[in-house]
Write a protein that holds these residues in place. Structure first.
Motif: not given
Length: 416
Positions: A1, A4-5, A7-8, A42-46
């Motif tokens: 989480m 993502s934050l 990266d966003l 933000g979606a890259l880590p997922w």
């Protein structure tokens, strides 16, 4: 989480810095597509990573005799739980505000009077009359399953024939570009990021870039009407921005929109180059993020310091014994160059148990372990190791043979 934050946030900063230069070089349309970057970053880590070969160490055996009376029955409450609860309360309130604002707007929608409907059909024959509604906050576009064009009761008297045609063409362009949907998604993301100052800084600039892109596309189809388009804007009354509503003119946008109309000389080739550059950037970032673990893979493996680690065996949780929980917890251990443990993560794909008690017991023990770090060019380096921790209610310590260890390692050659 948290990844993502971060990266966003980096994506938002990047867009805020590049949106104006991109608009001048490539046009308003390509500049607006930059707003996809924060979401995708933000979606890259997922996203699934490329497979990485990790060094699997011999399993650690945990037996019921190893638990102490003082061992916790359940993992301790994480310090992040109160912050997550606070975020959830804020997000629910922000989303509720959005829903109520949308409901108020929909309640005030009325069918278009026959005379005004006839004017609209005459001036813009391709417009779907089922999408037209009478609303005091028009001209505007409102999101719905089939998004609506809102017109005020004095639309025919406030604007001349040519002006009405341009306003309707602009609103139709919003529908063609799916702008109402993008607007709603931006509002929802801002509600989820209610605590983030960059989100509130970005939202009005997102709305402005959306309007500029719509103006640019409308004027490409009505290039000879650029002067009339500017005069229509000057004759319009600005409105305050409202959630889920895209007004014909929001008060702070007038100057930027007039400047864009006056200076817009972007060629088709430059626009296409801008779109291509935006796509290539995010594709390159995605591939780099997926390949990052490969760059970190050491040429030599870290090994356990058994002299220390044998004294730090996992404690078998009492609750797990009562519930007869057993299985293998596979830990991803990041080893610092000094041999200490930097981070410990649970690998759900390679593990054979999802028991929170067993995972917590294995992770607590691993944080106290020591390793002989991997070496590269004669220097210790940061490296990874997979350590299976086997919780068994039946086996005795030391019963795992070398063949069984090698088999376990062979079953986990690729960890994502």
């Amino acid at each position: 989480m948290l990844a993502s934050l971060i990266d966003l946030s980096a994506g938002l900063l990047l867009v805020l810095a590049l949106r104006k230069p991109a608009r001048r070089l490539f046009g308003a349309g390509p500049a607006f597509t930059l707003w996809l970057w924060p979401v995708l970053l933000g979606a890259l880590p997922w996203l699934p990573m490329l497979p990485v070969s990790w060094h699997v160490l011999p399993p650690v055996i945990a037996m019921p005799a190893a638990f102490a009376a003082s061992a916790p029955l359940a993992p301790a409450v994480s310090g992040s739980v109160p912050w997550m609860a606070l975020w959830l309360v804020g997000a629910v309130l922000a989303l509720l505000r959005l829903v109520l604002a949308y409901a108020r707007l929909r309640r005030r929608c009325r069918p278009l009077p026959p005379e005004l409907l006839a004017h609209c059909r005459h001036e813009h024959p391709s417009l779907d009359p089922r999408r037209l509604r009478l609303h005091p906050q028009g001209p505007a576009v409102l999101w719905s399953w089939h998004s609506l064009i809102l017109l005020p009761a004095d639309f025919a008297s406030r604007f001349g024939t040519e002006q009405r045609a341009l306003v309707l063409a602009h609103e139709q362009t919003h529908l063609t570009r799916r702008d109402p949907l993008w607007s709603v998604l931006a509002e929802v993301l801002s509600a989820l990021l209610w605590f983030h100052p960059l989100a509130w800084l970005a939202l009005p600039r997102f709305r402005l870039d959306q309007e500029l892109a719509c103006d640019e596309r409308t004027l490409r189809r009505h290039a000879h009407d650029a002067g009339s388009y500017a005069r229509t804007l000057l004759a319009s009354t600005g409105m305050d921005a409202a959630p889920v509503l895209i007004p014909w003119l929001a008060e702070p946008q007038l100057k930027e929109r007039l400047m864009m109309i006056r200076r817009d000389r972007t060629t088709t080739a430059r626009r296409l180059a801008g779109y291509l550059g935006a796509v290539l950037f995010i594709a390159g970032v995605g591939l780099a993020a997926q390949a990052a673990p490969l760059a970190n893979e050491p040429s030599a493996k870290a090994t356990q310091d058994l002299q220390v680690n044998t004294r730090m065996q996992p404690r078998y949780p009492k609750a797990s014994i009562i519930n007869k929980e057993q299985g293998t917890v596979v830990l991803k251990v990041l080893v610092h160059p000094d041999g200490s443990v930097k981070t410990v993560d649970y690998d759900p794909k390679a593990s054979t148990t999802t028991s929170a008690n067993l995972i917590a017991a294995a992770s607590d023990a691993a944080m106290q372990w020591r390793f002989h770090p991997a070496m590269k060019n004669g220097q210790p380096i940061e490296s990874y190791a997979l350590v299976p921790v086997k919780f068994s209610l039946h086996e005795l310590p030391g019963t795992t043979t070398k063949d069984e260890t090698e088999k376990m390692a062979a079953e986990m050659p690729q960890i994502h």
